[in-house]
Motif scaffolding. Structure first.
Motif, PDB file in Angstrom:
ATOM      1  N   ALA A   1       0.822  -1.210   0.000  1.00  0.00           N
ATOM      2  CA  ALA A   1       0.000   0.000   0.000  1.00  0.00           C
ATOM      3  C   ALA A   1       0.858   1.263   0.000  1.00  0.00           C
ATOM      4  O   ALA A   1       0.496   2.270  -0.624  1.00  0.00           O
ATOM      5  N   GLN A   2       1.997   1.216   0.685  1.00  0.00           N
ATOM      6  CA  GLN A   2       2.868   2.388   0.736  1.00  0.00           C
ATOM      7  C   GLN A   2       3.445   2.746  -0.624  1.00  0.00           C
ATOM      8  O   GLN A   2       3.831   3.896  -0.855  1.00  0.00           O
ATOM      9  N   LYS A   3       3.510   1.784  -1.526  1.00  0.00           N
ATOM     10  CA  LYS A   3       4.064   2.026  -2.855  1.00  0.00           C
ATOM     11  C   LYS A   3       3.001   2.466  -3.862  1.00  0.00           C
ATOM     12  O   LYS A   3       3.304   2.671  -5.041  1.00  0.00           O
ATOM     13  N   LEU A   4       1.771   2.614  -3.400  1.00  0.00           N
ATOM     14  CA  LEU A   4       0.686   3.073  -4.264  1.00  0.00           C
ATOM     15  C   LEU A   4       0.416   4.555  -4.023  1.00  0.00           C
ATOM     16  O   LEU A   4       0.729   5.082  -2.952  1.00  0.00           O
ATOM     17  N   PRO A   5      -0.176   5.240  -5.000  1.00  0.00           N
ATOM     18  CA  PRO A   5      -0.553   6.641  -4.764  1.00  0.00           C
ATOM     19  C   PRO A   5      -1.491   6.747  -3.568  1.00  0.00           C
ATOM     20  O   PRO A   5      -2.343   5.880  -3.353  1.00  0.00           O
ATOM     21  N   SER A   6      -1.327   7.794  -2.790  1.00  0.00           N
ATOM     22  CA  SER A   6      -2.174   7.961  -1.611  1.00  0.00           C
ATOM     23  C   SER A   6      -3.599   8.299  -2.031  1.00  0.00           C
ATOM     24  O   SER A   6      -3.831   8.964  -3.041  1.00  0.00           O
ATOM     25  N   VAL A   7      -4.539   7.802  -1.251  1.00  0.00           N
ATOM     26  CA  VAL A   7      -5.954   8.092  -1.461  1.00  0.00           C
ATOM     27  C   VAL A   7      -6.400   9.022  -0.347  1.00  0.00           C
ATOM     28  O   VAL A   7      -6.137   8.763   0.831  1.00  0.00           O
ATOM     29  N   SER A   8      -7.063  10.095  -0.714  1.00  0.00           N
ATOM     30  CA  SER A   8      -7.461  11.088   0.280  1.00  0.00           C
ATOM     31  C   SER A   8      -8.339  10.464   1.353  1.00  0.00           C
ATOM     32  O   SER A   8      -9.306   9.758   1.056  1.00  0.00           O
ATOM     33  N   ALA A   9      -7.972  10.718   2.599  1.00  0.00           N
ATOM     34  CA  ALA A   9      -8.773  10.237   3.724  1.00  0.00           C
ATOM     35  C   ALA A   9      -9.521  11.378   4.395  1.00  0.00           C
ATOM     36  O   ALA A   9     -10.035  11.222   5.498  1.00  0.00           O
ATOM     37  N   ARG A  10      -9.585  12.530   3.720  1.00  0.00           N
ATOM     38  CA  ARG A  10     -10.269  13.670   4.314  1.00  0.00           C
ATOM     39  C   ARG A  10     -11.762  13.391   4.438  1.00  0.00           C
ATOM     40  O   ARG A  10     -12.389  12.893   3.501  1.00  0.00           O
ATOM     41  N   PRO A  11     -12.348  13.712   5.578  1.00  0.00           N
ATOM     42  CA  PRO A  11     -13.796  13.524   5.715  1.00  0.00           C
ATOM     43  C   PRO A  11     -14.555  14.455   4.782  1.00  0.00           C
ATOM     44  O   PRO A  11     -14.079  15.539   4.418  1.00  0.00           O
ATOM     45  N   LEU A  12     -15.734  14.024   4.402  1.00  0.00           N
ATOM     46  CA  LEU A  12     -16.574  14.757   3.464  1.00  0.00           C
ATOM     47  C   LEU A  12     -17.322  15.865   4.199  1.00  0.00           C
ATOM     48  O   LEU A  12     -17.800  15.671   5.319  1.00  0.00           O
ATOM     49  N   ALA A  13     -17.433  17.012   3.565  1.00  0.00           N
ATOM     50  CA  ALA A  13     -18.197  18.130   4.126  1.00  0.00           C
ATOM     51  C   ALA A  13     -19.597  18.095   3.516  1.00  0.00           C
ATOM     52  O   ALA A  13     -19.805  18.523   2.387  1.00  0.00           O
ATOM     53  N   PHE A  14     -20.551  17.543   4.248  1.00  0.00           N
ATOM     54  CA  PHE A  14     -21.928  17.445   3.758  1.00  0.00           C
ATOM     55  C   PHE A  14     -22.472  18.844   3.467  1.00  0.00           C
ATOM     56  O   PHE A  14     -22.203  19.785   4.223  1.00  0.00           O
ATOM     57  N   PRO A  15     -23.198  19.035   2.338  1.00  0.00           N
ATOM     58  CA  PRO A  15     -23.729  18.048   1.398  1.00  0.00           C
ATOM     59  C   PRO A  15     -22.894  17.845   0.139  1.00  0.00           C
ATOM     60  O   PRO A  15     -23.449  17.641  -0.945  1.00  0.00           O
ATOM     61  N   ALA A  16     -21.582  17.888   0.245  1.00  0.00           N
ATOM     62  CA  ALA A  16     -20.738  17.600  -0.911  1.00  0.00           C
ATOM     63  C   ALA A  16     -21.023  16.187  -1.418  1.00  0.00           C
ATOM     64  O   ALA A  16     -21.353  15.293  -0.635  1.00  0.00           O
ATOM     65  N   PRO A  17     -20.921  15.964  -2.728  1.00  0.00           N
ATOM     66  CA  PRO A  17     -21.208  14.629  -3.265  1.00  0.00           C
ATOM     67  C   PRO A  17     -20.140  13.617  -2.874  1.00  0.00           C
ATOM     68  O   PRO A  17     -19.017  13.972  -2.504  1.00  0.00           O
ATOM     69  N   ALA A  18     -20.502  12.353  -2.960  1.00  0.00           N
ATOM     70  CA  ALA A  18     -19.552  11.273  -2.699  1.00  0.00           C
ATOM     71  C   ALA A  18     -18.446  11.302  -3.750  1.00  0.00           C
ATOM     72  O   ALA A  18     -18.642  11.797  -4.862  1.00  0.00           O
TER      73      ALA A  18
END
Length: 320
Positions: free
Chosen positions: A108-125
């Protein structure tokens, strides 16, 4: 929530073996419920912790937090080889580790990072494709580029409001609305059953809807004072939907036996007065699988265990 009806095909890395199966990641603590839903252990090929591999195409699985739609395996000689194989398919991957945890984490460390930021409702998924992977052993990669949830492991997380709502129950409605991609709109009419203390009414009022909050207990005063909120002190089950006229949304987080909720939902559906429904199915000591199946079988229904559900399911039915 369901995956798109006809998603685009995703190429496999060279040497990968498609499994002609589906992998279901059980909601945390609810593996037994998922196994019952899938037909028992005799109906599955393998169980890796919370991850259940079952033959055939995806089937309805409310107790799955995420569904790996096209799983495949690949022999990998090294950590670098595993990472290269995943990157050759797409950018975004989430690790659900079932074995060789340290080695899987290094992949996993060798893969691009995926954002773990929480969503600000009502922003879309999130809309970017997000796959899931694991190591079954030191040299066997299990992965699926397509999954049912746009969130890692189906875990929708939000920027929480710690001031406005009277309880954390509002997160269930935020998640349900985000996953289905529909919200109450300004000027629409919402009936919120079992509303007290008012978390779900707070959500709908904040979106600009007009809310009729129904409960034998009063709303939190701050919610009752919100513009567009009307409070009715009576039982949610005594309310006659026919007397209300057209309603855009019925939301319900009432505490009751699942069979009673089923009867309530059926009465509202028969009235024909409401377009959209979001209801929590709350189980007692035992999971009532018969009622869950009955709710899932209603025309147009969706049934899912959300990240913010406990021993509950969320029932949704969206109109046009």
């Amino acid at each position: 929530m369901p995956a798109p009806d006809e998603p685009p095909a995703v190429p496999l890395p060279e040497g990968a073996t498609p499994l002609d199966a589906t992998a279901y990641l059980a909601a945390e603590g609810y593996l037994d419920e998922l196994l019952v839903e899938l037909g028992g252990t005799r109906e599955v090929r393998a169980v890796y912790g919370r991850l259940v591999l079952a033959d055939g195409p995806p089937r309805p699985a409310a107790w799955a937090a995420n569904v790996w739609l096209d799983p495949w395996t690949l022999p990998v000689a090294s950590i670098n080889a595993a990472a290269r194989a995943l990157r050759s398919v797409q950018r975004n991957w989430a690790l659900h580790s079932v074995a060789c945890h340290r080695r899987a984490a290094l992949v996993a460390q060798k893969l691009p990072s995926v954002s773990a930021r929480p969503l600000a409702f009502p922003a879309p998924a999130p809309r970017a494709p997000l796959g899931s992977f694991s190591l079954l052993d030191e040299h066997t990669l299990l992965a699926s580029a397509r999954c049912s949830s746009p969130f890692p492991h189906g875990e929708a997380r939000f920027v929480e409001d710690r001031q406005g709502p009277p309880s954390r129950a509002y997160l269930k409605l935020w998640e349900a609305l985000t996953r289905c991609g529909r919200h109450p709109q300004p000027g629409q009419r919402v009936v919120d059953l079992g509303a007290s203390p008012g978390g779900w009414s707070w959500v709908s009022a904040g979106l600009g809807a007009s809310v009729l909050a129904v409960d034998k207990a009063p709303l939190d005063p701050a919610v009752a004072a919100l513009p567009g909120v009307e409070q009715r002190i009576e039982s949610a089950f005594a309310l006659d939907p026919a007397e209300l006229g057209p309603v855009d949304w019925m939301t319900c987080d009432v505490i009751c036996y699942p069979s009673r909720l089923l009867s309530l939902v059926q009465r509202w559906l028969e009235s024909g007065n409401c377009s959209h429904f979001v209801c929590t199915v709350k189980f007692q000591a035992e999971t009532d699988h018969d009622v869950a199946r009955a709710l899932a079988s209603l025309p147009g229904a969706q049934l899912a265990h959300l990240h913010h559900n406990k021993h509950e399911l969320t029932w949704l039915r969206l109109g046009n």
